[in-house]
Design an enzyme around this catalytic site. Structure first.
Site, PDB file in Angstrom:
ATOM      1  N   LYS A 260       0.845  -1.204   0.000  1.00 51.20           N
ATOM      2  CA  LYS A 260       0.000   0.000   0.000  1.00 51.20           C
ATOM      3  C   LYS A 260       0.884   1.260   0.000  1.00 51.20           C
ATOM      4  O   LYS A 260       0.598   2.227  -0.707  1.00 51.20           O
ATOM      5  CB  LYS A 260      -0.918  -0.004   1.227  1.00 51.20           C
ATOM      6  CG  LYS A 260      -2.053  -1.020   1.121  1.00 51.20           C
ATOM      7  CD  LYS A 260      -2.786  -1.211   2.450  1.00 51.20           C
ATOM      8  CE  LYS A 260      -3.838  -2.308   2.325  1.00 51.20           C
ATOM      9  NZ  LYS A 260      -4.495  -2.615   3.616  1.00 51.20           N
TER      10      LYS A 260
ATOM     11  N   GLN B 277      -4.206  -1.353   9.752  1.00 46.80           N
ATOM     12  CA  GLN B 277      -4.183  -2.691   9.166  1.00 46.80           C
ATOM     13  C   GLN B 277      -4.810  -3.697  10.131  1.00 46.80           C
ATOM     14  O   GLN B 277      -4.410  -3.785  11.297  1.00 46.80           O
ATOM     15  CB  GLN B 277      -2.731  -3.076   8.826  1.00 46.80           C
ATOM     16  CG  GLN B 277      -2.594  -4.389   8.097  1.00 46.80           C
ATOM     17  CD  GLN B 277      -3.236  -4.378   6.707  1.00 46.80           C
ATOM     18  OE1 GLN B 277      -3.109  -3.417   5.951  1.00 46.80           O
ATOM     19  NE2 GLN B 277      -3.954  -5.441   6.382  1.00 46.80           N
TER      20      GLN B 277
ATOM     21  N   ASP C 147     -10.525   3.428   4.696  1.00 42.28           N
ATOM     22  CA  ASP C 147     -10.986   2.039   4.595  1.00 42.28           C
ATOM     23  C   ASP C 147     -12.518   1.974   4.577  1.00 42.28           C
ATOM     24  O   ASP C 147     -13.089   0.915   4.298  1.00 42.28           O
ATOM     25  CB  ASP C 147     -10.443   1.201   5.763  1.00 42.28           C
ATOM     26  CG  ASP C 147      -9.127   0.525   5.415  1.00 42.28           C
ATOM     27  OD1 ASP C 147      -8.890   0.285   4.209  1.00 42.28           O
ATOM     28  OD2 ASP C 147      -8.350   0.234   6.337  1.00 42.28           O
TER      29      ASP C 147
END
Ligand code: NDP
Length: 294
Positions: A54, A98, A121
């Site tokens: 990412k 994460q 997200d």
């Protein structure tokens, strides 16, 4: 019959090229590059690899990546303090934490601590609620990637019979909401669904996010259907090394489907590209700029 392939690499590369163009335009207006902060707790190798890829993709798109790698022993309090700091940092437009987090940390509390305007997200309840009520802002990357892929196969999803197998908060549920917004007729199946094979066979669009290797067989698929396989499973290959397979038995399914996504090289590629799209959207919205043209 042999299905046409929805190639995640090609589609994601197209998207990333558009992100790079729009990132340059937005950077000129902001007088700084949009920034994405990634927070990783612990040493899980898969999570480390995801964060690394990412960060690389963020830099390649002309944005700035801030990586925060915290030890496995980090307390919830310290993690929440870091998130508060990132929420207040003007150079940070997007924050991703994460998952999974270590078990002793309350994941919901952490997700809810992220400023919804920086929640790239799309997991914050405010963004989930906006999606459910039809005013989406930041939508989770994997479902968004699935939708983009389905639209490559169909000019319109309106009226199509869609089945989503899996009802997680990060894939199945938001994907179902996105499909409803596209006027598809949506069925969400899960571990308690009866006659799952028959349910799947009704689908013109079949999305599978179950987490079980090659779970959906060729004879579960309606001839000509579009099959989007979200699953990423590591299984031992013939050479003794681990290989990646999806939640769909690809070789069987490809003989029946009209369109299909491979694993690897399918949805996984889209997730990161959509994260970049969200970072740009967040940067533009926070600065009161027009949304990126993507
Ligand atoms: P979860 O484990 O959170 O959810 C799995 C879902 O599958 C649940 O809703 C569960 O039902 C359902 N399920 C489990 N067993 C069955 C069964 N026998 N029949 C029908 N439904 C079943 O997984 P995620 O949604 O997080 O992930 C799903 C897959 O997608 C995984 O392989 C994951 O690795 C992959 N993934 C890929 C991403 C990418 O970038 N490509 C990103 C995120 C995930 P119930 O709710 O009843 O338990």
């Amino acid at each position: 019959m042999s299905a046409k392939i929805l190639d995640g690499k090609i589609i994601a590369d197209e998207l990333r090229a558009k992100v790079a163009t729009e990132a340059a335009r937005i950077s000129a207006k902001l007088k700084r590059k949009p920034g994405l902060a990634a927070v990783l707790v612990g040493e899980d190798p898969a999570s480390q690899a995801y964060v690394k890829s990412k960060a690389k993709a963020t830099n390649e798109a002309g944005m700035v990546s801030f990586e925060h790698r915290l030890p496995e022993t980090t307390s919830e309090k310290d993690l929440l303090a870091l998130i508060a700091k990132l929420n207040a940092d003007d150079a940070v437009d997007g924050i991703l934490v994460q998952l999974p987090l270590p078990k002793r940390i309350d994941t919901s509390r952490v997700i809810e601590a992220v400023d919804p305007a920086k929640d790239v997200d799309g997991f914050h309840p405010m963004n989930a609620g906006k999606l459910a009520t039809g005013s989406p802002s930041l939508v989770p990357g994997t479902p968004l990637g699935c939708l983009i892929m389905a639209k490559k196969a169909h000019a319109s999803l309106s009226g199509l019979d869609a089945v989503v197998v899996g009802r997680s908060n990060i894939v199945g549920k938001p994907l179902a909401q996105l499909l409803i917004a596209e006027s598809a007729t949506v069925t969400v199946a899960h571990s308690r669904t009866k006659e799952l094979r028959e349910v799947c066979r009704r689908a013109e669009l079949l999305f599978v996010a179950v987490g079980k290797p090659e779970f959906v067989k060729g004879d579960w698929i309606k001839p000509g259907a579009t099959v989007i396989d979200v699953g990423i499973n590591r299984v031992p290959g013939a050479d003794g090394k681990n290989k990646l397979v999806g939640d769909v038995a690809y070789d069987e399914a490809a003989k029946v489907a009209g369109w299909i996504t491979p694993v690897p090289g399918g949805v996984g590629r889209m997730t990161v590209a959509c994260l970049l799209v969200n970072t740009l959207r967040a940067a533009a919205a926070r600065a009161g700029l027009e949304a990126p043209n993507i």
